[in-house]
Design an enzyme around this catalytic site. Structure first.
Site, PDB file in Angstrom:
ATOM      1  NE  ARG A 178      18.649  40.735  17.959  1.00 54.75           N
ATOM      2  CZ  ARG A 178      19.453  41.208  18.873  1.00 54.75           C
ATOM      3  NH1 ARG A 178      19.008  42.026  19.839  1.00 54.75           N
ATOM      4  NH2 ARG A 178      20.739  40.926  18.893  1.00 54.75           N
ATOM      5  N   GLY A 179      18.563  37.676  19.978  1.00 56.33           N
ATOM      6  CA  GLY A 179      19.555  37.675  21.055  1.00 56.33           C
ATOM      7  C   GLY A 179      19.284  36.446  21.914  1.00 56.33           C
ATOM      8  CB  ALA A 180      21.497  33.708  23.051  1.00 57.38           C
ATOM      9  CD  GLN A 199      21.596  41.485  13.930  1.00 57.08           C
ATOM     10  OE1 GLN A 199      22.387  41.918  13.095  1.00 57.08           O
ATOM     11  NE2 GLN A 199      21.178  40.232  13.914  1.00 57.08           N
ATOM     12  CG  ASP A 234      23.688  33.536  19.393  1.00 59.33           C
ATOM     13  OD1 ASP A 234      24.511  34.410  19.081  1.00 59.33           O
ATOM     14  OD2 ASP A 234      22.462  33.734  19.450  1.00 59.33           O
ATOM     15  CG  ASN A 243      28.423  36.403  19.039  1.00 62.89           C
ATOM     16  OD1 ASN A 243      27.257  36.353  19.466  1.00 62.89           O
ATOM     17  ND2 ASN A 243      29.017  37.554  18.840  1.00 62.89           N
ATOM     18  CE  LYS A 244      23.897  37.707  14.249  1.00 63.49           C
ATOM     19  NZ  LYS A 244      22.958  36.804  13.576  1.00 63.49           N
TER      20      LYS A 244
HETATM   21  O1  MRU Z   1      20.737  36.909  15.133  1.00 66.17           O
HETATM   22  P1  MRU Z   1      20.670  37.577  16.489  1.00 66.17           P
HETATM   23  O2  MRU Z   1      20.413  39.037  16.405  1.00 66.17           O
HETATM   24  O3  MRU Z   1      19.722  36.859  17.402  1.00 66.17           O
HETATM   25  O4  MRU Z   1      22.140  37.380  17.050  1.00 66.17           O
HETATM   26  C1  MRU Z   1      22.470  37.873  18.309  1.00 66.17           C
HETATM   27  C2  MRU Z   1      23.883  37.647  18.673  1.00 66.17           C
HETATM   28  O5  MRU Z   1      24.669  37.096  17.921  1.00 66.17           O
HETATM   29  C3  MRU Z   1      24.305  38.042  20.054  1.00 66.17           C
HETATM   30  O6  MRU Z   1      25.653  38.427  20.075  1.00 66.17           O
HETATM   31  C4  MRU Z   1      24.114  36.850  21.004  1.00 66.17           C
HETATM   32  O7  MRU Z   1      22.821  36.346  20.920  1.00 66.17           O
HETATM   33  C5  MRU Z   1      24.419  37.206  22.396  1.00 66.17           C
HETATM   34  S1  MRU Z   1      23.133  38.169  23.082  1.00 66.17           S
HETATM   35  C6  MRU Z   1      23.504  38.622  24.636  1.00 66.17           C
END
Ligand code: MRU
Length: 356
Positions: free
Chosen positions: A51-53, A199, A240, A250-251
């Site tokens: 996960r994470g963009a 997370q 994201d 973002n999250k």
């Molecule tokens: O749902 P996730 O864990 O994939 O969400 C991740 C985030 O919101 C991060 O802040 C975002 O992807 C940036 S990662 C460098």
């Protein structure tokens, strides 16, 4: 970065398979998982083993390479490219990486197609690592300035995991922190727990511990009072999808943190590689916001006294819950965007200046 003293990236190709660190098991178990088919990559993204963009993008790129390995029929590759793009909706890096792979492979019929696909996937990952490293070099200047004035530990608040586990290496929000730590600047990180999937607690605190960076987990509602008390020098979060006008998706919960930062004159920075910029969507309302299973809210997972992973219900059985995974912070609340090319103001003009 390091886990138990050993250097890792989050994804790599080794002995004909793609390897990932299964993030659904962290911090309690460290498991390296093999992805052998494109469907494995799709599942890994869907159930958030990765996960994470930026890491979602890297996994999708390798997913295309795995599709090529399975079946070179362009129809098969195209169908799976579409499935990959749909595996999670919000992070733009996913579509960006799949489109880049498909463009690279377009019109190639030779035996070399698998090598070309694997090389391009590696190139996407190498580039992300380089970009995240540069984000660190650029963001370090902000932390240095605060330290030069304050001459004491710099307190940084972050939300979710925009650390190396969310990218290929270094992270986005964490990269300036890692660079500051390596330079000997004392930093302490307030880590938002980041309900419902935690997370922050499970991944950000874990990776900072492994790098021996001082950090404290806080409930998501705690940032406001810490800012009022002057205990937060700056916020850095990831994204994201960032629109060309500087709005940042973002999250879930990032927006509330930005409001609190604005009210308390705490600088609020967003760190991102350019692969996270959506140059097409003009209105934040058009960003597809992922809605996940409400079980992520109603149940929590952890280890029991016998070290066994266990999931338990914490809500009333009859209650309904809604689980929106992302929100949008308007550009006016963002102090600056820290990118691989430098720091820009969160606006069309600022982004155009950096990316022409
Ligand atoms: O749902 P996730 O864990 O994939 O969400 C991740 C985030 O919101 C991060 O802040 C975002 O992807 C940036 S990662 C460098």
């Amino acid at each position: 970065m390091k886990i138990e003293g050993k250097e890792y990236r989050t994804i790599w190709y080794d002995g004909n398979v793609v390897k990932i660190i299964d993030q659904t098991k962290l911090p309690h178990q460290f498991i390296i998982k093999e992805l052998k088919k494109v469907q494995d990559a799709i599942n890994a993204i869907k159930i958030m083993e990765v996960r994470g963009a930026p890491l979602i993008g890297g996994t999708a790129a390798y997913g295309i390479a795995l599709a090529v390995k399975e079946n070179k029929d362009p129809k098969f590759i195209k169908k799976n490219a579409e499935k990959l793009i749909k595996s999670r909706p919000t992070a733009i890096n996913l579509k960006w990486a799949v489109d880049r792979m498909m463009e690279k492979l377009s019109g190639i019929n030779s035996d070399k197609i698998l090598d070309i696909a694997l090389n391009e996937a590696k190139e996407i990952c190498d580039e992300d690592e380089k970009f995240c490293k540069n984000i660190g070099v650029n963001g370090l200047k902000i932390i240095e300035e605060i330290f030069d004035k304050k001459k004491e530990t710099v307190n940084i608040l972050t939300h979710c995991n925009a650390g190396w586990l969310a990218t290929i290496n270094w992270g986005t929000a964490t990269s300036p922190i890692y660079h500051a730590h390596k330079k000997g600047i004392p930093v302490h990180v307030w880590v938002d727990e980041t309900r419902p999937r935690n997370q922050g607690a499970n991944l950000t605190s874990y990776e900072l511990n492994e790098e021996e960076i001082s950090n404290t987990i806080i409930a998501d509602n705690t940032g406001g009072i810490l800012m009022q008390r002057g205990e937060v020098d700056m916020c850095i979060v990831g994204t994201d999808r960032t629109l060309s006008n500087g709005d940042v998706c973002n999250k879930i919960g990032t927006y509330l943190k930005a409001l609190a930062a604005h009210d308390n004159n705490v600088p609020f920075y967003v760190a991102l590689p350019s692969s996270t910029i959506d140059w097409n969507i003009k209105d934040a309302k058009e960003i597809p916001i992922e809605e996940r299973n409400s079980e992520e809210l109603s149940h929590v997972e952890g280890i029991d006294e016998n070290n066994q992973l266990k999931k338990v219900l914490i809500y009333p059985k009859k209650s309904k819950a809604i689980n929106l995974a992302f929100d949008v912070t308007p550009a006016k609340y963002v102090t600056g965007l820290i990118t691989e090319r430098g720091i820009s103001e969160a606006s069309s003009e600022g982004l155009k200046r950096l990316f022409n």
